[in-house]
Design a protein around this motif. Sequence first.
Motif, PDB file in Angstrom:
ATOM      1  N   GLU A  91      -7.696 -43.387  37.538  1.00 46.55           N
ATOM      2  CA  GLU A  91      -8.099 -44.667  38.138  1.00 46.55           C
ATOM      3  C   GLU A  91      -8.403 -45.744  37.103  1.00 46.55           C
ATOM      4  N   ASN A  92      -8.978 -45.362  35.985  1.00 45.73           N
ATOM      5  CA  ASN A  92      -9.384 -46.363  34.995  1.00 45.73           C
ATOM      6  C   ASN A  92      -8.361 -46.494  33.869  1.00 45.73           C
ATOM      7  N   CYS A  93      -7.080 -46.428  34.190  1.00 46.86           N
ATOM      8  CA  CYS A  93      -6.007 -46.485  33.191  1.00 46.86           C
ATOM      9  C   CYS A  93      -5.753 -47.930  32.764  1.00 46.86           C
ATOM     10  N   THR A  94      -5.962 -48.213  31.480  1.00 51.71           N
ATOM     11  CA  THR A  94      -5.624 -49.503  30.895  1.00 51.71           C
ATOM     12  C   THR A  94      -5.014 -49.258  29.527  1.00 51.71           C
ATOM     13  N   ASP A  95      -3.940 -49.957  29.222  1.00 52.06           N
ATOM     14  CA  ASP A  95      -3.252 -49.844  27.938  1.00 52.06           C
ATOM     15  C   ASP A  95      -2.856 -48.402  27.617  1.00 52.06           C
ATOM     16  N   SER A  96      -2.363 -47.684  28.607  1.00 55.35           N
ATOM     17  CA  SER A  96      -1.866 -46.301  28.466  1.00 55.35           C
ATOM     18  C   SER A  96      -2.938 -45.297  28.079  1.00 55.35           C
TER      19      SER A  96
ATOM     20  N   GLU B  11     -12.286 -33.631  34.643  1.00 53.68           N
ATOM     21  CA  GLU B  11     -10.943 -34.089  35.003  1.00 53.68           C
ATOM     22  C   GLU B  11     -11.014 -35.559  35.403  1.00 53.68           C
ATOM     23  N   PRO B  12      -9.990 -36.340  35.074  1.00 55.86           N
ATOM     24  CA  PRO B  12     -10.019 -37.747  35.499  1.00 55.86           C
ATOM     25  C   PRO B  12      -9.836 -37.868  37.002  1.00 55.86           C
ATOM     26  N   LYS B  13     -10.388 -38.940  37.574  1.00 53.24           N
ATOM     27  CA  LYS B  13     -10.198 -39.217  38.997  1.00 53.24           C
ATOM     28  C   LYS B  13      -8.812 -39.835  39.160  1.00 53.24           C
TER      29      LYS B  13
ATOM     30  N   ASP C 241       3.768 -36.751  40.624  1.00 54.34           N
ATOM     31  CA  ASP C 241       2.479 -36.118  40.848  1.00 54.34           C
ATOM     32  C   ASP C 241       1.790 -35.859  39.512  1.00 54.34           C
ATOM     33  N   TYR C 242       0.455 -36.062  39.472  1.00 60.32           N
ATOM     34  CA  TYR C 242      -0.278 -35.973  38.209  1.00 60.32           C
ATOM     35  C   TYR C 242      -0.066 -34.623  37.533  1.00 60.32           C
ATOM     36  N   TYR C 243      -0.027 -33.562  38.307  1.00 57.06           N
ATOM     37  CA  TYR C 243       0.214 -32.241  37.735  1.00 57.06           C
ATOM     38  C   TYR C 243       1.652 -31.801  37.993  1.00 57.06           C
TER      39      TYR C 243
ATOM     40  N   THR D 229     -10.643 -40.195  25.341  1.00 53.87           N
ATOM     41  CA  THR D 229      -9.473 -40.834  25.935  1.00 53.87           C
ATOM     42  C   THR D 229      -8.417 -39.796  26.293  1.00 53.87           C
ATOM     43  N   VAL D 230      -7.748 -40.025  27.407  1.00 56.96           N
ATOM     44  CA  VAL D 230      -6.608 -39.215  27.816  1.00 56.96           C
ATOM     45  C   VAL D 230      -5.445 -40.176  28.050  1.00 56.96           C
TER      46      VAL D 230
END
Length: 197
Positions: free
Chosen positions: A61-66, A50-52, A174-176, A100-101
């Motif tokens: 946390e490491n989201c860049t360019d969607s 799962e992503p942090k 919220d993420y979920y 990628t997600v």
Amino acid sequence: MAASRRLLVCLRSGVWSALFYCVYSHLTSVVAEDVDSCENLRLGQYRCNEPKIDEATQEPENCTDSTAWVECLPALNISCRLSNGTEFMFSGKEVGFNKTVPCRNVSGYSYKVAVALSLFLGWLGADRFYLGYPALGLLKFCTVGFCGIGTLVDFILIAMQIVGPADGSNYIVDYYGARLTRLSITNQTYRKPHLSL
């Protein structure tokens, strides 16, 4: 009688040798088959972590360019080729590749706050001021929410996430949580051709 018996024995041995040859050629082709890249593993052959999630934005946390990257672990006894070209047999605990997600661009506008402002102070235009539409907020303030009709319409539009922040970003949800995904048809959308009768 002896000739027919010899023919039968010869036929049986021919069938057995053909069967042996088929099994042998299949096994050699399976063993000699190239090991595929780890990115091409099928579902069930790997597990992605799962992503942090960042507490402030509710996005990875490491989201860049969607997009964001997550680590994926191939299953036990899966053999595949790593990105550097080496073949590796995994024990289920090593990272084999990254996947990628999707993630969204957020800039600080909370969905819960926008809905609450629209519900309780929408007749004063507070929801439109909060979302970055000061002209509409002032118009709603001066007309008392367009006599209540504009307040109701804005509440529905904000609750359905049709009206978002003025800067084009997405709400912080919220993420979920209950996120809406807009479906659209573009020139890249696949359309199944109609069959002519």
